[in-house]
Design a protein around this motif. Structure first.
Motif, PDB file in Angstrom:
ATOM      1  N   SER A  16       0.826  -1.215   0.000  1.00 47.27           N
ATOM      2  CA  SER A  16       0.000   0.000   0.000  1.00 47.27           C
ATOM      3  C   SER A  16       0.855   1.257   0.000  1.00 47.27           C
ATOM      4  N   GLU A  19       2.483   1.719  -3.485  1.00 41.28           N
ATOM      5  CA  GLU A  19       1.497   2.166  -4.467  1.00 41.28           C
ATOM      6  C   GLU A  19       1.189   3.650  -4.288  1.00 41.28           C
ATOM      7  N   LYS A  20       1.113   4.122  -3.037  1.00 39.62           N
ATOM      8  CA  LYS A  20       0.920   5.558  -2.784  1.00 39.62           C
ATOM      9  C   LYS A  20       2.104   6.360  -3.318  1.00 39.62           C
ATOM     10  N   LEU A  21       3.290   5.764  -3.177  1.00 39.78           N
ATOM     11  CA  LEU A  21       4.495   6.446  -3.640  1.00 39.78           C
ATOM     12  C   LEU A  21       4.528   6.531  -5.167  1.00 39.78           C
ATOM     13  N   ALA A  23       1.909   6.518  -7.076  1.00 38.74           N
ATOM     14  CA  ALA A  23       0.853   7.464  -7.455  1.00 38.74           C
ATOM     15  C   ALA A  23       1.195   8.887  -7.057  1.00 38.74           C
ATOM     16  N   LYS A  24       2.377   9.081  -6.458  1.00 39.91           N
ATOM     17  CA  LYS A  24       2.881  10.395  -6.025  1.00 39.91           C
ATOM     18  C   LYS A  24       1.967  11.078  -5.013  1.00 39.91           C
ATOM     19  N   ARG A  25       1.310  10.266  -4.173  1.00 41.15           N
ATOM     20  CA  ARG A  25       0.520  10.824  -3.084  1.00 41.15           C
ATOM     21  C   ARG A  25       1.362  11.110  -1.849  1.00 41.15           C
ATOM     22  N   ILE A  26       2.539  10.436  -1.758  1.00 40.48           N
ATOM     23  CA  ILE A  26       3.498  10.706  -0.692  1.00 40.48           C
ATOM     24  C   ILE A  26       4.882  10.803  -1.302  1.00 40.48           C
ATOM     25  N   LYS A  27       5.798  11.403  -0.553  1.00 40.04           N
ATOM     26  CA  LYS A  27       7.171  11.526  -1.030  1.00 40.04           C
ATOM     27  C   LYS A  27       8.004  10.343  -0.517  1.00 40.04           C
ATOM     28  N   HIS A  30       8.854  10.359   3.181  1.00 43.62           N
ATOM     29  CA  HIS A  30       7.732   9.961   4.038  1.00 43.62           C
ATOM     30  C   HIS A  30       7.579   8.435   4.044  1.00 43.62           C
TER      31      HIS A  30
END
Length: 435
Positions: A16, A19-21, A23-27, A30
């Motif tokens: 998870s 996948e956020k990384l 999708a560039k939702r987090i750096k 982080h």
């Protein structure tokens, strides 16, 4: 190709976050903080995930044999040695002996796992912890010596059970004396104490239990209104003459240092003597000298203070006199004294009236021979008469050994009735035979 992928919870949690990384939702910083890894490691994991999917997150060593795994041939060789010689050893002690005697190096934990797997070693159940008040070690070597006797089958089935007298230093945990004997007696404690003092010096205090060897356990002599010096045992009298404080433990836990060493000795020393084929008390006492050195190298600790508390033996002090049984007697008008159911006639050229009603000290050595001391001088004597000896009184531990011996003899002489004995018939047959 389809198929199942086995992943740990840690690897599932990474999906998870990666996948956020992507999708560039987090750096990356982080993600690194959340996964508790470096940014470089995050970059590597993200690259593998893009290339292989979830399979790229699985650890590459999963399912492979470790490079450090012991070969099966080596495991079988170790187990063969353990079954032959060390079947009742603990894993730690067995690994020491495998390295020392067989030249095989194996860790304690690995050997424990092998022994448990083959059911050679059964793990001990965790006991309920009973808390006792902790006591700091004495700061200097020789301040306090804990002493105790340990009756045990020291030679297993190769010889009769006997007793081991143990002297251990409280500050360092060093064994200071081991002496095998038939039973725990005053004379054997005297032997051990003499060897100890000649080798190390006089300690400040000795810590023992309340056995009758060390103190007289009567209410009158232990009450505060009675002078304690009038109720000293032979061992207590000797300690007083040497100015050694005799301290009595109120419980076994109070002298835990020597109690724990007894348990260690009953494990290690028994097996060491088996390997060395020691079967007699005399051979065991010779073997104990080398064993003490080995034990102290492994278990001894450094005292808090370097200063040694042992005192030197003063000039003119004769240990052979102090560490013997001593009794006071009064000379009769016929210049005789009575001791141990014998009458001793004193031979002297002095006028008879100068020695009547005078006090003398009788000193008995280990062989039963006595010396009569009058004003510091030995008196000549002859045995005038030997009376019939009454039944000897045994102390508690001597009585245990005596009764055990009787029980063994009785079990050997157990009567086994013949097959045609009339009491082996049924009830009606027994009634007819008795009528």
């Amino acid at each position: 190709m389809g198929g199942q992928i086995i992943m740990s919870q840690k690897e599932l949690d990474r999906i998870s976050i990666i996948e956020k990384l992507i999708a560039k939702r987090i750096k990356q910083k982080h993600a690194a903080k959340e996964l508790s890894i470096s940014i470089r490691q995050v970059q590597r994991i993200m690259k593998e995930y893009k290339r292989q999917g979830a399979k790229g997150l699985i650890h590459k060593s999963r399912g492979k044999i470790s490079n450090h795994k012991m070969p099966l041939i080596m495991e079988e060789k170790i187990l063969q040695e353990v079954r032959a010689k060390y079947w009742d050893f603990g894993p730690t002690f067995a690994s020491e002996k495998l390295l020392e005697i067989e030249g095989i190096k194996v860790s304690d934990e690995k050997l424990r796992q092998l022994m448990i797997k083959e059911k050679i070693w059964i793990p001990k159940q965790v006991k309920t912890v009973v808390l006792h008040q902790m006591r700091d070690r004495r700061p200097r070597e020789g301040e306090l010596i804990q002493i105790d006797g340990s009756p045990h089958a020291w030679f297993e089935n190769r010889g009769a059970p006997c007793c081991l007298i143990v002297f251990i230093d409280d500050a360092t945990g060093k064994l200071k004396g081991l002496h095998f004997c038939k039973a725990e007696t005053t004379n054997d404690y005297f032997k051990t104490a003499k060897t100890y003092i000649e080798r190390y010096g006089i300690p400040l205090a000795v810590y023992s239990d309340k056995h009758s060897i060390f103190r007289i356990n009567t209410k009158e002599l232990n009450s505060k209104t009675i002078d304690k010096n009038k109720g000293l045992t032979q061992f207590g009298r000797a300690m007083e003459e040497l100015k050694i404080e005799l301290i009595f433990a109120l419980s076994p836990q109070a002298k835990g240092r020597v109690e724990r060493s007894n348990r260690t000795l009953q494990n290690r020393l028994v097996k060491e003597m088996r390997l060395a084929n020691i079967n007699t008390i005399s051979a065991a006492n010779e073997f104990a000298i080398k064993f003490i050195e080995k034990y102290n190298k492994k278990f001894a600790v450094i005292p808090k203070l370097e200063d040694n508390a042992h005192r030197e033996l003063a000039p003119g002090v004769d240990l052979d006199v102090i560490l013997r049984k001593q009794e006071e007697r009064t000379i009769s008008k016929n210049l005789t004294i009575q001791y141990d159911n014998k009458i001793y006639q004193i031979q002297t050229k002095r006028p008879v009236y100068t020695m009547k009603k005078q006090k003398v000290i009788i000193i008995e050595n280990n062989t039963g021979k006595i010396e009569i001391i009058y004003k510091g001088n030995k008196l000549e004597y002859t045995i005038f008469e030997k009376q019939p000896k009454a039944n000897s009184v045994l102390n508690g531990k001597e009585l245990d050994a005596f009764l055990n011996n009787i029980c063994k003899q009785a079990s050997k002489k157990k009567h086994i009735p013949t097959m045609n004995h009339h009491w082996k018939g049924n009830y009606k047959e027994r009634v007819l035979l008795t009528c």
